[in-house]
Every structure is written in structure tokens, then in C-alpha cells.
Design an enzyme around this catalytic site. Structure first.
Site, PDB file in Angstrom:
ATOM      1  N   HIS A  88       0.851  -1.197   0.000  1.00 11.89           N
ATOM      2  CA  HIS A  88       0.000   0.000   0.000  1.00 11.89           C
ATOM      3  C   HIS A  88       0.886   1.246   0.000  1.00 11.89           C
ATOM      4  O   HIS A  88       1.947   1.268   0.621  1.00 11.89           O
ATOM      5  CB  HIS A  88      -0.926   0.020   1.223  1.00 11.89           C
ATOM      6  CG  HIS A  88      -1.968   1.088   1.115  1.00 11.89           C
ATOM      7  ND1 HIS A  88      -1.715   2.382   1.484  1.00 11.89           N
ATOM      8  CD2 HIS A  88      -3.226   1.050   0.631  1.00 11.89           C
ATOM      9  CE1 HIS A  88      -2.798   3.105   1.224  1.00 11.89           C
ATOM     10  NE2 HIS A  88      -3.726   2.328   0.720  1.00 11.89           N
ATOM     11  N   GLU A 157      -3.659   2.135  -7.280  1.00 10.62           N
ATOM     12  CA  GLU A 157      -4.075   3.278  -6.469  1.00 10.62           C
ATOM     13  C   GLU A 157      -3.086   4.422  -6.680  1.00 10.62           C
ATOM     14  O   GLU A 157      -1.997   4.426  -6.082  1.00 10.62           O
ATOM     15  CB  GLU A 157      -4.058   2.909  -4.984  1.00 10.62           C
ATOM     16  CG  GLU A 157      -4.976   1.775  -4.602  1.00 10.62           C
ATOM     17  CD  GLU A 157      -5.325   1.799  -3.113  1.00 10.62           C
ATOM     18  OE1 GLU A 157      -6.504   1.945  -2.794  1.00 10.62           O
ATOM     19  OE2 GLU A 157      -4.413   1.704  -2.276  1.00 10.62           O
TER      20      GLU A 157
HETATM   21  P1  13P Z   1      -9.335   6.705  -0.017  1.00  6.91           P
HETATM   22  O1  13P Z   1     -10.529   5.923  -0.521  1.00  6.91           O
HETATM   23  O2  13P Z   1      -9.582   7.319   1.326  1.00  6.91           O
HETATM   24  O3  13P Z   1      -8.834   7.644  -1.025  1.00  6.91           O
HETATM   25  O4  13P Z   1      -8.173   5.610   0.227  1.00  6.91           O
HETATM   26  C1  13P Z   1      -7.905   4.685  -0.762  1.00  6.91           C
HETATM   27  C2  13P Z   1      -6.970   3.678  -0.232  1.00  6.91           C
HETATM   28  O5  13P Z   1      -5.851   3.989   0.132  1.00  6.91           O
HETATM   29  C3  13P Z   1      -7.442   2.294  -0.145  1.00  6.91           C
HETATM   30  O6  13P Z   1      -6.387   1.423   0.130  1.00  6.91           O
END
Ligand code: 13P
Length: 236
Positions: A88, A157
Site C-alpha cells: 500500500h 491506487e
Molecule cells: P481513499 O478511498 O480514502 O482515497 O483511500 C484509498 C486507499 O488507500 C485504499 O487502500
């Protein structure tokens, strides 16, 4: 589809159990068949008999031992947890985990047959540097990772979209997902400011196999709506 909630450093064990119960009740009452994953904070892990897959946000590549502040396999086994989030952006960029460390962790939990949600994504300066540089950066996050591992899920992400309310355009998401699908056929989730207001259109995109949701997932009813959106799209 796969609908996943990363609860990050939120919700105590009592709150998490209540949250899981609410979601499970919703899933049952609507007969939803989506794959639902929830990653609670470390100290909120507990036994879970629901249909929801509960995973760990992190664990060290060890059974046990002297690694102050970390948990190992025995702590996951206590609650029959067989799912883990690796790579992450908050662990890469805030906690400073390197690709080498992540590969070690990946291989350790892969060898144990864990379901692994492996995250990739570029920071803003890489996005602004142009498509080639951005894709090179994301590619470097695949280095050393077995992209054919059968229990692998990948989450794209973009770092600049996490917790900011900003998202790439739908076109951009689809475009990047299409490129990333060439690196691995594993299910590919999108994460970064997914809200109840945009989840449906993100889930409807080609090569988006699900979503990984942070802050918006803290509202159980919002997360439930997102599971329902996925169900609707699946049955079309
Ligand atoms: P947000 O949905 O708060 O932007 O976070 C996304 C995330 O890091 C999920 O792992």
C-alpha cells in the site's frame, strides 16, 4: 467483482465487529454474491464467521520473533486470516517499505498460500512527468512479484488520489488498467477517492474488476451501496 475496504488506522475492535456485522446483514438480506474484503486495523483483527473475507493490512515476513511493533504469521493464524494487503502506498511512502522488502513479504505469504492484494500506483510527480515515466515507475513496482500467482489481486491506487478527493478521469483509469492487465491477468482493483457518488461509473469500466475503498468505506451504508452497485453491474 471484488469490493474491498481498507479501514487503515480507524475503528476499534468493538467498532470493527459492529461494522462487519452490519455489512454481513446487508449482504445476506440482499443475497449479494460479490467478493467482499475488509482490512481492519491490526489490533481490531478478530475471529470472523461471516461471508466477508477479513485480511491484514500488514504483517512481517516471519512466523514470530524479535521484530518490535510488527505482527507475524502466528497472529494471523490465531484468527484464521489468510489474506494480506502488501505494498500500500502509505506503507511505501510514509513507512518507507522498499520494493525489496515488499518482495520478501510477498514471497513469504505467497508460499503460505495467502490471498494477496498487492498495491501499485504513482505519486503526483511521476504522473506529471508524462505517461512513459509514469508507466515505468508503476512497472518497477511489479519487479520481483510473481504476477501469475493464483491468489493474487492487484490494486491500482494513484498516490495523489488517495484521501484527496481527486481521481484520474474515467478514461485514464480505463487506459491504465488496460495497460496493467497486460502485465498480469490477476483481478485488478481501482483505489483512490472512490466514493458512493463515483463507485458505479468506476466499476462499470472495462478492466476494472473491483474497488479498494478507504475513507468512504468507513460509512458501512456507503460501503454496502458500493457492493450493491457491483451486484447490479454483474447481473447486467
Ligand atoms: P481513499 O478511498 O480514502 O482515497 O483511500 C484509498 C486507499 O488507500 C485504499 O487502500
Amino acid at each position: 467483482m471484488i469490493i474491498a475496504a481498507n479501514l487503515k488506522t480507524n475503528l476499534t475492535r468493538v467498532e470493527t465487529n459492529k461494522y462487519l456485522e452490519e455489512i454481513e446483514d446487508f449482504i445476506k438480506s440482499k443475497n449479494l454474491t460479490q467478493e467482499v474484503l475488509v482490512f481492519p486495523a491490526m489490533s481490531s483483527l478478530d475471529s470472523n464467521e461471516s461471508s466477508i473475507i477479513v485480511g491484514a493490512q500488514n504483517a512481517y515476513a516471519t512466523k514470530d520473533g524479535a521484530f518490535t511493533g510488527e505482527i507475524g504469521l502466528v497472529h494471523l493464524e490465531e484468527f484464521a486470516i489468510k489474506t494480506i494487503l502488501i505494498g500500500h502506498s502509505e506503507r511505501r511512502h510514509i513507512l518507507g517499505e522498499t520494493q525489496e522488502e515488499l518482495v520478501k513479504k510477498f514471497n513469504y505469504y505467497k508460499n503460505l498460500g495467502f490471498k494477496i492484494v498487492y498495491c501499485v500506483g504513482e505519486p503526483l510527480e511521476k504522473r506529471e512527468a508524462g505517461k512513459i515515466e509514469m508507466m515505468e515507475y508503476i512497472s518497477s513496482q511489479y519487479e520481483g512479484i510473481d504476477t501469475e500467482y493464483e491468489n493474487l489481486i492487484i490494486a491500482y491506487e494513484p498516490v495523489w488520489a488517495i484521501g484527496t478527493g481527486l481521481t484520474p478521469t474515467l478514461e485514464d483509469i480505463q487506459d491504465i488498467h488496460t495497460e496493467l492487465k497486460m502485465k498480469s491477468t490477476a483481478p485488478l482493483l481501482y483505489g483512490g477517492s472512490v466514493k458512493v457518488t463515483n463507485a458505479k461509473e468506476v466499476l462499470a469500466l472495462q478492466n476494472v474488476d473491483g474497488i479498494l475503498v478507504g475513507s468512504a468505506a468507513l460509512y458501512a451504508e456507503h460501503f454496502c451501496s458500493m457492493i450493491e452497485f457491483a451486484q447490479e453491474l454483474d447481473s447486467k
